[in-house]
Design an enzyme around this catalytic site. Structure first.
Site, short mmCIF file in Angstrom:
data_model
loop_
_atom_site.label_atom_id
_atom_site.label_comp_id
_atom_site.label_asym_id
_atom_site.label_seq_id
_atom_site.Cartn_x
_atom_site.Cartn_y
_atom_site.Cartn_z
N HIS A 186 42.74 -114.85 38.29
CA HIS A 186 42.03 -116.07 38.65
C HIS A 186 40.85 -115.78 39.57
O HIS A 186 39.76 -116.36 39.41
CB HIS A 186 42.99 -117.04 39.35
CG HIS A 186 43.83 -117.84 38.38
ND1 HIS A 186 45.04 -118.36 38.72
CD2 HIS A 186 43.61 -118.19 37.10
CE1 HIS A 186 45.55 -119.01 37.68
NE2 HIS A 186 44.70 -118.91 36.70
N ARG A 288 38.14 -124.98 26.85
CA ARG A 288 39.54 -125.07 27.23
C ARG A 288 39.88 -126.54 27.51
O ARG A 288 39.31 -127.14 28.41
CB ARG A 288 39.81 -124.24 28.48
CG ARG A 288 39.45 -122.76 28.34
CD ARG A 288 39.80 -122.03 29.64
NE ARG A 288 39.48 -120.61 29.59
CZ ARG A 288 38.35 -120.08 30.04
NH1 ARG A 288 37.42 -120.85 30.57
NH2 ARG A 288 38.14 -118.78 29.96
N GLU A 415 45.12 -113.23 19.71
CA GLU A 415 45.62 -112.86 21.03
C GLU A 415 46.88 -112.02 20.93
O GLU A 415 47.34 -111.47 21.93
CB GLU A 415 45.91 -114.12 21.85
CG GLU A 415 44.72 -115.03 22.03
CD GLU A 415 45.13 -116.39 22.55
OE1 GLU A 415 44.96 -116.63 23.75
OE2 GLU A 415 45.63 -117.21 21.75
N ASN A 438 41.73 -111.23 26.80
CA ASN A 438 42.62 -111.19 27.97
C ASN A 438 44.08 -111.10 27.54
O ASN A 438 44.82 -110.20 27.95
CB ASN A 438 42.43 -112.44 28.84
CG ASN A 438 40.99 -112.65 29.27
OD1 ASN A 438 40.16 -111.76 29.14
ND2 ASN A 438 40.69 -113.83 29.77
N ASP A 439 44.52 -112.05 26.72
CA ASP A 439 45.90 -112.03 26.26
C ASP A 439 46.15 -110.91 25.25
O ASP A 439 47.24 -110.35 25.20
CB ASP A 439 46.29 -113.38 25.65
CG ASP A 439 46.88 -114.33 26.69
OD1 ASP A 439 47.65 -113.85 27.54
OD2 ASP A 439 46.59 -115.53 26.65
N ARG A 449 48.56 -109.62 32.96
CA ARG A 449 47.14 -109.66 33.31
C ARG A 449 46.89 -110.01 34.77
O ARG A 449 45.76 -109.93 35.24
CB ARG A 449 46.42 -110.67 32.42
CG ARG A 449 46.99 -112.06 32.47
CD ARG A 449 46.45 -112.96 31.39
NE ARG A 449 45.17 -113.51 31.73
CZ ARG A 449 44.58 -114.49 31.03
NH1 ARG A 449 45.17 -114.97 29.96
NH2 ARG A 449 43.42 -114.96 31.40
N CYS A 486 35.89 -114.44 22.82
CA CYS A 486 35.78 -115.44 23.87
C CYS A 486 36.53 -115.04 25.13
O CYS A 486 36.63 -115.80 26.07
CB CYS A 486 36.27 -116.81 23.40
SG CYS A 486 38.04 -116.86 23.01
#
Length: 556
Positions: A186, A288, A415, A438-439, A449, A486
């Site tokens: 984050h 999102r 993902e 990311n995933d 992560r 993305c």
């Protein structure tokens, strides 16, 4: 004497200034027994503190807006978690004070999550911050946080809670360095949104003495301690050159020989749109939609509420492309009305599309709202599903879109490694792919992560991850369809060139990164990007891949 440290650069730019440390953590409250007759009063104190902290986090989110708002609202939900509060009440019943009960309940919850391998286990900054805020309120002491300073400084912390990162003043905080965290934490995501240079996962960062002058390079991850005048001049010259290149680079994304690579923005709601437009985004590559559902975790927002929010974003990009991700609930985004509270490992359980297929009425309302929001607008609407595992998932999502009367392209997020390995099969059901790096990294390497200790496996330069990107892009090309990225990987200018060389057809990122990527991509031909991609895939580690790609592009 000048020394160099290296962490993980997560937000571009150079910052030079004196070190200031984050305030110390709240002290552990004493373990004292209270009389039974005081139990009711202590339970009341605990509830009041929890509600006050949740309200404060929501207020901070409203002030910050955008990505930060969704993060802080999720934190407020942690504070009000009914199971946690039940544990607090139980501990008070057997003699704990309110502050000790809160401290112990959160510590126990954290241990349980870590032991079960939960996705949230690594979010220690989030969980600890909520606990510390509640305990501080109960003890009547100030909440430790960003230091007071009249002069700009470089902030050093073990980790930064979203509540602190979201409201950093870029005029005072030149940059920040943390011991914990990873490229997709984050703190990293919010740093990029703020445009503040940042380096994470730097062991020993807390040992830097208060007042020490450091130079932080958020692109390379290097920290220069007591930099010489020559090093300062070198870094400042490089930063000035970069700034000039950004100013000179305008228009659509493309390589130097004219190969078009649309540069899109990741947005978390209408509040993120102005920055995306200002940065010259050619559309939205990841909208999102979770922000709408986090306001009230007990029920889904109405169709009318959704239509209004979606239309604000769609109207901002007339004749542009807007890719909407339907609700990705579960794991770190639990919702009381959708996700079970007792799932042993939410990251590997019912999340994303799986959750929506179990609650078709929620998916149907969202798709219908998107259809109505796009009516009469010249926007190119595309809608994609998160956590698609195979062709059956893709087919179920496409069927739901058609049943809702949605006139848009339907797509699937890649993902899960299975989706990359069987991308061509999935593309029989949908019209595009979008790689959530990311995933994808998390599931490829079994590396949470949010855990700094495994951040090297979260590095998007990992050759195995690049192989999966290449497989997906090759499948899309064979089917005559598009394949974008993305995830946060697209925000790295050098990696953006490599992704282009792998065959990715669009790149979506936080708005602050778009000028950097546009300027860098415009320096090289498609053939150079392809050679850099091949060199990166031939490497055996992330660092080697980065070095090999850089060597190709610099002509070495």
């Amino acid at each position: 004497m000048e020394t160099t440290l290296r962490g993980v650069g997560v937000s571009h730019g150079v910052a030079i200034g004196e070190v200031r440390h984050m305030g110390t953590a709240v002290l552990e409250p004493p373990a004292k027994q209270i009389p039974a007759e005081e139990g009711g009063r202590e339970q009341g104190r605990a509830r009041q503190a929890v509600e006050a902290v949740a309200a404060d986090l929501m207020a901070r989110g409203n002030l910050a807006g955008g990505e930060a708002q969704a993060v802080l609202e999720a934190q407020a939900m942690i504070a009000q978690d009914p199971e946690l509060m039940a544990d607090v009440d139980r501990r008070i019943t057997v003699g704990s004070s309110a502050e000790r009960a809160v401290y112990d309940a959160f510590s126990h919850y954290r241990e349980l999550l870590a032991g079960a391998g939960e996705y949230m286990a690594g979010r220690v900054a989030d969980l600890d911050d909520v606990r510390n805020r509640i305990v501080a309120r109960l003890l009547g002491v100030p909440m430790p946080g960003v230091p007071d300073s009249d002069e700009p400084y470089v902030l050093i912390a073990r980790d930064l809670a979203p509540a602190d990162t979201a409201l950093l003043d870029p005029a005072l905080v030149l940059g920040f360095v943390t011991e914990e965290g990873g490229p997709t934490s984050h703190s990293a995501i919010l740093a990029r949104a703020l445009g503040v240079p940042a380096v994470v996962a730097l062991p020993g960062a807390g040992e830097l003495a208060e007042g020490t002058v450091v130079a932080v390079d958020g692109s390379t991850g290097e920290i220069f301690v007591d930099p010489s005048a020559e090093k300062r001049a070198e870094l400042e010259a490089a930063a000035a050159e970069r700034k000039a290149a950004l100013a000179a680079s305008t228009g659509p994304g493309a390589t130097s020989d004219g190969h078009k690579v649309p540069l899109l923005a990741n947005v978390g709601g209408p509040a993120d749109v102005p920055a995306a437009v200002e940065a010259g985004a050619e559309g939205v590559g990841l909208f999102r939609t979770e922000f709408l559902f986090l306001d009230d975790s007990t029920k889904a927002p109405s169709e009318e509420t959704q239509v209004e929010a979606y239309r604000k974003v769609l109207e901002a990009f007339p004749e542009g492309r807007v890719v909407v991700r339907v609700l990705d609930a579960g794991a770190d985004k639990p919702l009381d009305f959708l996700t079970p509270s007792d799932e042993p490992n939410p990251a590997l359980g019912v999340r994303g599309l799986r959750t929506l297929l179990d609650h078709p009425e929620v998916l149907r309302t969202q798709l219908t709202a998107l259809a109505k929001a796009a009516e009469g607008l010249p926007v190119y609407l595309e809608v994609m599903a998160p956590m698609v595992a195979d062709r059956a998932d893709a087919e179920a999502f496409a069927d739901a879109c058609r049943e809702a009367g949605l006139r848009a392209k339907f797509g699937a997020m890649v993902e899960i490694p299975s989706a990359a390995l069987r991308a061509r099969s999935i593309l029989q059901e949908v019209e595009f792919l979008s790689l959530g790096t990311n995933d994808l990294a998390q599931y490829t390497f079994a590396a949470d992560r949010q855990v700094g200790a495994v951040s090297r496996l979260q590095d998007p330069w990992q050759p195995a991850l690049l192989d999966l990107v290449a497989l997906s892009a090759e499948a899309a090309k064979a089917e005559g369809k598009s394949c974008g990225v993305c995830g946060e990987a697209a925000s790295d200018p050098l990696l953006a060139c490599v992704l282009t060389g792998l065959g990715v057809t669009s790149l979506s990122m936080g708005a602050a990164s778009i000028p950097y990527v546009r300027a860098t991509l415009g320096k090289y031909t498609l053939a150079q990007c392809e050679r850099a991609a091949a060199a990166a895939r031939a490497a055996d580690s992330a660092e080697e891949a980065r070095t090999a790609a850089q060597a190709v592009l610099s002509g070495e």
